[in-house]
Structures are given as structure tokens and as C-alpha cells.
Design an enzyme around this catalytic site. Structure first.
Site, PDB file in Angstrom:
ATOM      1  N   LYS A 172       0.818  -1.222   0.000  1.00 24.25           N
ATOM      2  CA  LYS A 172       0.000   0.000   0.000  1.00 24.25           C
ATOM      3  C   LYS A 172       0.848   1.267   0.000  1.00 24.25           C
ATOM      4  O   LYS A 172       0.392   2.336  -0.372  1.00 24.25           O
ATOM      5  CB  LYS A 172      -0.960   0.001   1.190  1.00 24.25           C
ATOM      6  CG  LYS A 172      -2.061  -1.048   1.102  1.00 24.25           C
ATOM      7  CD  LYS A 172      -3.327  -0.439   0.610  1.00 24.25           C
ATOM      8  CE  LYS A 172      -4.591  -1.293   0.646  1.00 24.25           C
ATOM      9  NZ  LYS A 172      -4.573  -2.661   1.034  1.00 24.25           N
ATOM     10  N   SER A 199       1.354  -9.863  -0.490  1.00 23.98           N
ATOM     11  CA  SER A 199       1.047  -8.429  -0.420  1.00 23.98           C
ATOM     12  C   SER A 199       1.339  -7.751   0.907  1.00 23.98           C
ATOM     13  O   SER A 199       1.437  -6.522   0.953  1.00 23.98           O
ATOM     14  CB  SER A 199      -0.422  -8.210  -0.812  1.00 23.98           C
ATOM     15  OG  SER A 199      -1.260  -9.034  -0.027  1.00 23.98           O
TER      16      SER A 199
END
Ligand SMILES: *Cc1c(COP(=O)(O)O)cnc(C)c1O
Length: 333
Positions: A53, A305
Site C-alpha cells: 500500500k 502483499s
């Protein structure tokens, strides 16, 4: 509705290069043996703040006008996006406000404060926190940076796709964790632009797969939010979705769903066989491979991720059934 194109992603790559890690792409011996093809892990768990992110948040912060920079940013995310935005704003000396409800646990509140953001506690739900975001936009002129449905955020996440294409030009398949779809849309735009022959498959949890349901319905739909090990994949895609719904519809080759047991197996395998601490959302690609749910035909990249999982929960999962991880090739190093 619109799409984010390859040139926007290459610009984002130049913009964020000095602030975001080019993460390692490592060959997994155990998964390669299992799938009978080279399987690589793209370790976004190694980013500062613990998830990819940071790419989108950094690109969004660096794309602000001078006027917007002076006023500051606001978000309601208490998870990986909130962390990333707080970190990116601090690095640029921009004010960041994170709105959260009184139900958010104290350790999460402290984590956001420690990254230099201002915390506003309002109401008792995520909707109350979102209302406060809109109020701060109206009344103080702050800029809201949403976690996925934003062109600069998508372009930032897409930079990972460029790194994959550069590192492994014969990539045939990329497995991407999928929630709101900023990550999958960005990576798919980059991969399809650079390696048109490659397939991109989104992986979601069975419990609350918002994009999957929406694509089936032909439009964004509400989904009930359920507790899941892949907590970073929770939440809807937004009924007024601008970008990610169309991009995922047009660019993804398939969506595969994994169960809670399969996610646990993915977390365990990442730790036992690969030596990586990975959160539930980050392990869904590994989970789908272990469960035999993916047709692997050639060189494959699994996007890992993020790593932000509660330590005690991680320990319980790793301890639960070591046999399962071993039979999947865990000790075959
Ligand atoms: C946010 C997040 C995702 C999903 O990203 P979307 O852009 O919402 O699809 C996957 N894994 C982790 C660790 C995340 O924080």
C-alpha cells in the site's frame, strides 16, 4: 468509468522510486516442485510499513498540488492503507488525519499515531469515521485519499507489475490478492501492457468476496462483511466505483476464491517453507496453489502483499498442524 493506463504507471514508477522499495522476487523451491513450473514470490511484505500500500499512497501524496499539500490529507483506513498514507505524508511533511471509530483497538490507534498521523476518534462504526472524513474535506479542505478507487493509488500499485515484467520477462501467470481491486487493476494494467501473453488471476477469500460478487452481478453490489483471516481483504468496492470495477472486469482472466482453512495453510506454508511472516491477505495466492485451484502452465509470480498480522494469531496458525505444511513440501529445501 475510466481506466488507468500504462503510461500513468511508468510515470508513477519514476515519481516513487526513491521512496518505495523494489522488493525481492524469490524462487520458491517448494511451490515450484508442487506446481512443476518455476513459482516466484514477490515479497511486498518487505516494504516499510509491511505492505504494497506504500506504493499507491506515496504516489498519491507526491501527486498533490502545492495547495492540497499545505492543507493535508485524510482517510478512514486503520489498516495497511492508513499506515502507508501516514508514513508517506510524514516523509513529505504533509499533515495526515486518520479518522476511526471508538471500536478500533488501542494498539491500532497507537500504530497510526506512531507513524506521525493525527487520530480523530468519532462514533462507533466505519461509516461514522467515513462521515468525519467527508466533513474534514468540506470544512477544512483536506484531500481524501481512498484506499483503492483512485487513479494515483492504482498507478502506484501498478508499479509492482512493471517490476515483475522487468525481472521475469517470461512470466506466464501472476496471482494477485483481490479486495477493492486497486492492486489487481494496477498490476493487470502493467502486466497486460508489457507482457500481453501473461494471465492475471485475482484471489479473494470465500467469506465476503466483494469484487467477485459485483462482477457476477454486472455492477458494484453490497456484500456482508464477515470475519476472516484475510482481514485486509474485507469491505466492499463502493457502489459509486469509478475505476477498479471496470478495470478488473476488463483485465483479469479469472477470480479464484479460497477458504479459511486454505488461507491458514498459506500462512503456515509461507513461514515453514519460505521463512516469511505473511498476513492472511498476503497468503491467498500461496493458498490457492497449495489447494490445487490454479492451472499453472509456466513461470508464475505470486504477489505476497503484506505481513501485518497479530503475532499471537500467527503463532497459533503456524503451530496448528505442522504436518500439513511438511506434506506440501515444506522441508524439501
Ligand atoms: C489492501 C490489501 C490487499 C487488497 O488490495 P485491493 O487494492 O483493495 O484489492 C491485499 N493484501 C493486503 C496485505 C492489503 O493490505
Amino acid at each position: 468509468m475510466s481506466a488507468v493506463r500504462l503510461d500513468r504507471i511508468t510515470h508513477a514508477q519514476d515519481r516513487i522510486a526513491a521512496r518505495v522499495r523494489r522488493t525481492p522476487l524469490v524462487l520458491s523451491l517448494s511451490l515450484s516442485a508442487l506446481c512443476r513450473a518455476p513459482v516466484h514470490l514477490k515479497l511486498e511484505s518487505r516494504q516499510p510499513t509491511g505492505s504494497f500500500k506504500l506504493r499507491g499512497a506515496t504516489n498519491a501524496v507526491l501527486s498533490l498540488s502545492n495547495e492540497a499539500r499545505k492543507r493535508g490529507l485524510v482517510t478512514a483506513s486503520t489498516g495497511n492503507h492508513g499506515r502507508a498514507l501516514a508514513h508517506a505524508a510524514k516523509a513529505e511533511g504533509v499533515r495526515a488525519v486518520v479518522c476511526m471509530s471508538a471500536l478500533v483497538p488501542g494498539n491500532k490507534v497507537e500504530a497510526v499515531r506512531a507513524l506521525g498521523a493525527e487520530v480523530r476518534i468519532v462514533g462507533r462504526s466505519q461509516d461514522d469515521a467515513q462521515d468525519e472524513v467527508e466533513k474534514l474535506v468540506r470544512e477544512e479542505g483536506l484531500t481524501a485519499i481512498p484506499p483503492f478507487d483512485h487513479a494515483d493509488v492504482i498507478a502506484g500499485q501498478g508499479t509492482m507489475g512493471l517490476e515483475i515484467a522487468d525481472a521475469l520477462a517470461d512470466t506466464e501467470l501472476v496471482l494477485v490478492p483481490l479486495s477493492g481491486g486497486g492492486l489487481a487493476a494496477g498490476i493487470a494494467a502493467a502486466i497486460k501492457g508489457r507482457l500481453p501473453q501473461a494471465r492475471v488471476i485475482g484471489i479473494s477469500m470465500e467469506r465476503g468476496a466483494a469484487m467477485h460478487k459485483s462482477l457476477r452481478a454486472g455492477k458494484p453490489v453490497l456484500v456482508e462483511e464477515l470475519e476472516t483471516l484475510a482481514d485486509s481483504l474485507g469491505g466492499g468496492i463502493g457502489l459509486t466505483n469509478q475505476y477498479t470495477f471496470t478495470m478488473c472486469r476488463d483485465l483479469l482472466d479469472d477470480i479464484v476464491l479460497v477458504s479459511e482453512d486454505e488461507i491458514a495453510e498459506g500462512i503456515r506454508h509461507a513461514f515453514v517453507a519460505e521463512g516469511e511472516t505473511v498476513e492472511g491477505a498476503g497468503s491467498v495466492g500461496i493458498a490457492a496453489l497449495l489447494a490445487g485451484k490454479i492451472d499453472v502452465r509456466g513461470p508464475t509470480v505470486v504477489v505476497v502483499s503484506g505481513r501485518n498480522i497479530d503475532g499471537a494469531l500467527h503463532q497459533r496458525i503456524v503451530d496448528a498442524s505442522p504436518k500439513a505444511a511438511i506434506s506440501a513440501g515444506g522441508l524439501g529445501r
